[in-house]
Design an enzyme around this catalytic site. Structure first.
Site, mmCIF file in Angstrom:
data_model
loop_
_atom_site.group_PDB
_atom_site.id
_atom_site.type_symbol
_atom_site.label_atom_id
_atom_site.label_comp_id
_atom_site.label_asym_id
_atom_site.label_seq_id
_atom_site.Cartn_x
_atom_site.Cartn_y
_atom_site.Cartn_z
ATOM 1 N N GLY A 139 0.814 -1.208 0.000
ATOM 2 C CA GLY A 139 0.000 0.000 0.000
ATOM 3 C C GLY A 139 0.844 1.253 0.000
ATOM 4 O O GLY A 139 1.965 1.262 -0.510
ATOM 5 N N SER A 140 0.317 2.315 0.590
ATOM 6 C CA SER A 140 0.943 3.633 0.502
ATOM 7 C C SER A 140 2.181 3.734 1.379
ATOM 8 O O SER A 140 2.314 3.052 2.405
ATOM 9 C CB SER A 140 -0.058 4.718 0.919
ATOM 10 O OG SER A 140 -0.281 4.683 2.316
ATOM 11 N N ALA A 191 2.964 2.591 5.337
ATOM 12 C CA ALA A 191 4.090 1.665 5.511
ATOM 13 C C ALA A 191 5.040 2.154 6.589
ATOM 14 O O ALA A 191 5.481 1.374 7.452
ATOM 15 C CB ALA A 191 4.827 1.491 4.183
ATOM 16 N N GLU A 201 5.806 -3.851 0.445
ATOM 17 C CA GLU A 201 5.735 -3.694 -1.014
ATOM 18 C C GLU A 201 4.851 -2.467 -1.186
ATOM 19 O O GLU A 201 3.668 -2.550 -1.450
ATOM 20 C CB GLU A 201 5.124 -4.949 -1.654
ATOM 21 C CG GLU A 201 5.304 -5.006 -3.169
ATOM 22 C CD GLU A 201 4.155 -4.386 -3.912
ATOM 23 O OE1 GLU A 201 4.303 -3.201 -4.319
ATOM 24 O OE2 GLU A 201 3.137 -5.044 -4.101
ATOM 25 N N CYS A 256 0.703 -0.346 -8.368
ATOM 26 C CA CYS A 256 1.977 0.117 -7.829
ATOM 27 C C CYS A 256 3.096 -0.049 -8.849
ATOM 28 O O CYS A 256 4.169 0.546 -8.713
ATOM 29 C CB CYS A 256 2.315 -0.612 -6.537
ATOM 30 S SG CYS A 256 2.322 -2.404 -6.687
#
Length: 423
Positions: free
Chosen positions: A151-152, A156, A170, A205
């Protein structure tokens, strides 16, 4: 047919994906399960032995599960990412708690119900419907031994701090592609660039965010060809559609800001979609590209603006010429995220130069190089960060979901010459 189409249809009810994009997730998931069918999971935990210093001594390296672990994944891949990562953790012996974006979690629920139907013990995976802060508290209070987050970047970093580094990430991806000096397979390269930037309206992503176009490709008219392909995308078949995390107003504001970079121009797009009923909270814009001369990106302020990830149908096209490769490489390595990349060239020396001097975790090279649509047989994940996680391969599964443990057996016998001298 009904069984085959169940998952793609469900994915389309939850996300604005085109039919081919929706079909891709269950296909990759099926192939992943085939890869680890029969006795293959056993081999993920393969150990090794090293002879000791004397008779009866042997050290064994084994893979150990962490224990209670979490998986947190976003809306854009409601089946593939949560299914593969949750099962990967399970393969290595962990107790898994999964949370997918609550808007799309129905897909993961149905997948787990299918696993129960074919024999998975109902106690092996916990699934929670909740928003991010609730999951954050669950992971912290429950002392998650390892959490895989996709995710963002902001979330993270928060998880990394809250969980004291017990994470694999990731996260965000501002992904680049370089078109090298050798022009070949023109239509294919243009098609792939359109796909990488605008499939699922750029909500990946791994989406192509910055395209470096060599002057030879410019002379061949590659940007014009990409413009033509992008113009064919429409709401009718969802080759362009709603953007779930950026509003139209915000997308157009970012486009305008990029156009203020010296020398920048609008290659195509930059206007809202028409004839729809998409709520204002979501984005609805035509595929967009802003063209920027490479010299302008020497300015840190301009580079920061051009290098901002917009999770939607937007990319920056950078023109470069022979002799400017050192500047191209400098800019590539100045980017904050290093997830995927593409080096479009069959010139071996050019490929070697770029690949040897960049660090993106998943880098495609050759005239068919891309940035998106990673298949199940190769590693997909970032590089250059000790927290980097991966997906698909045995190496990714072992790295993310197990730790190394060393067992040293020393059975003797004690040698007759032993005297018990102290030191």
């Amino acid at each position: 047919r009904d069984v085959t189409f169940f998952s793609p249809r469900l994915i389309q009810r939850l996300t604005p994906k085109s039919w081919p994009q929706a079909c891709g997730e269950p296909m990759v998931t099926r192939k992943f399960l085939e890869n680890y069918s029969c006795d293959q999971v056993r081999y993920l935990a393969r150990s090794f032995g090293v002879p000791g210093d004397h008779t009866g001594q042997m050290s064994h390296g084994i893979r150990m599960p962490y224990g209670g672990c979490g998986v947190v994944t976003p809306f854009n891949f409601p089946l593939e990412i949560p299914a593969l990562q949750t099962l990967s953790g399970l393969f290595m012996g962990n107790q898994m708690t999964a949370k997918t974006d609550e808007k799309v979690q129905l897909c993961m629920e149905q997948f787990i119900r299918m696993l129960h139907h074919v024999g998975l013990p109902t106690t092996d995976i916990d699934l929670i419907y909740c928003k991010g802060p609730v999951m954050n508290k669950l992971l912290v209070d429950g002392k998650s031994r390892m959490t895989l987050f996709t995710g963002s970047q902001a979330v993270a970093e928060k998880l990394c701090a809250d969980l004291q580094g017990r994470v694999k990430l990731e996260d965000a991806g501002f992904d680049w592609k370089v078109l090298g000096p050798d022009v070949a397979d023109f239509d294919y390269v243009a098609w792939q660039s359109d796909q990488d930037a605008y499939a699922f309206s750029g909500q990946k992503c791994s989406a192509q965010s910055m395209l470096f176009v060599h002057e030879n490709w410019n002379k061949a008219g590659v940007v014009e060809r990409i413009t033509e392909l992008a113009s064919k995308r429409n709401l009718g078949d969802l080759t362009i559609g709603p953007v779930l995390t950026w509003s139209t107003e915000r997308i157009l504001a970012h486009t305008k800001a990029c156009l203020e970079i010296p020398g920048a121009s609008l290659a195509f797009g930059g206007v809202p979609l028409e004839g729809h009923s998409i709520p204002a909270r979501y984005g609805a814009v035509r595929p967009t590209a802003v063209r920027v001369p490479i010299e302008s990106l020497k300015d840190p302020v301009a580079f920061k603006m051009a290098g901002t990830e917009l999770f939607g149908p937007f990319q920056v096209i950078v023109d470069w010429k022979e002799g400017q490769l050192p500047l191209v490489l400098e800019l590539l390595n100045a980017m904050e995220y290093h997830l995927t990349a593409g080096v479009v060239s069959n010139d071996v020396r050019f490929l070697n130069e770029v690949m040897a001097n960049t660090i993106s975790g998943t880098t495609y090279g050759g005239i068919r190089a891309r940035t998106t649509a990673a298949p199940q047989q190769h590693w997909f994940g970032p590089s250059g960060d000790p927290r980097a996680g991966g997906i698909h391969t045995p190496e990714a599964i072992k790295l993310c979901w197990s730790s190394h443990r060393e067992l040293i057996y020393d059975h003797g016998p004690v040698g007759a010459e032993w005297t018990g001298a102290q030191s």
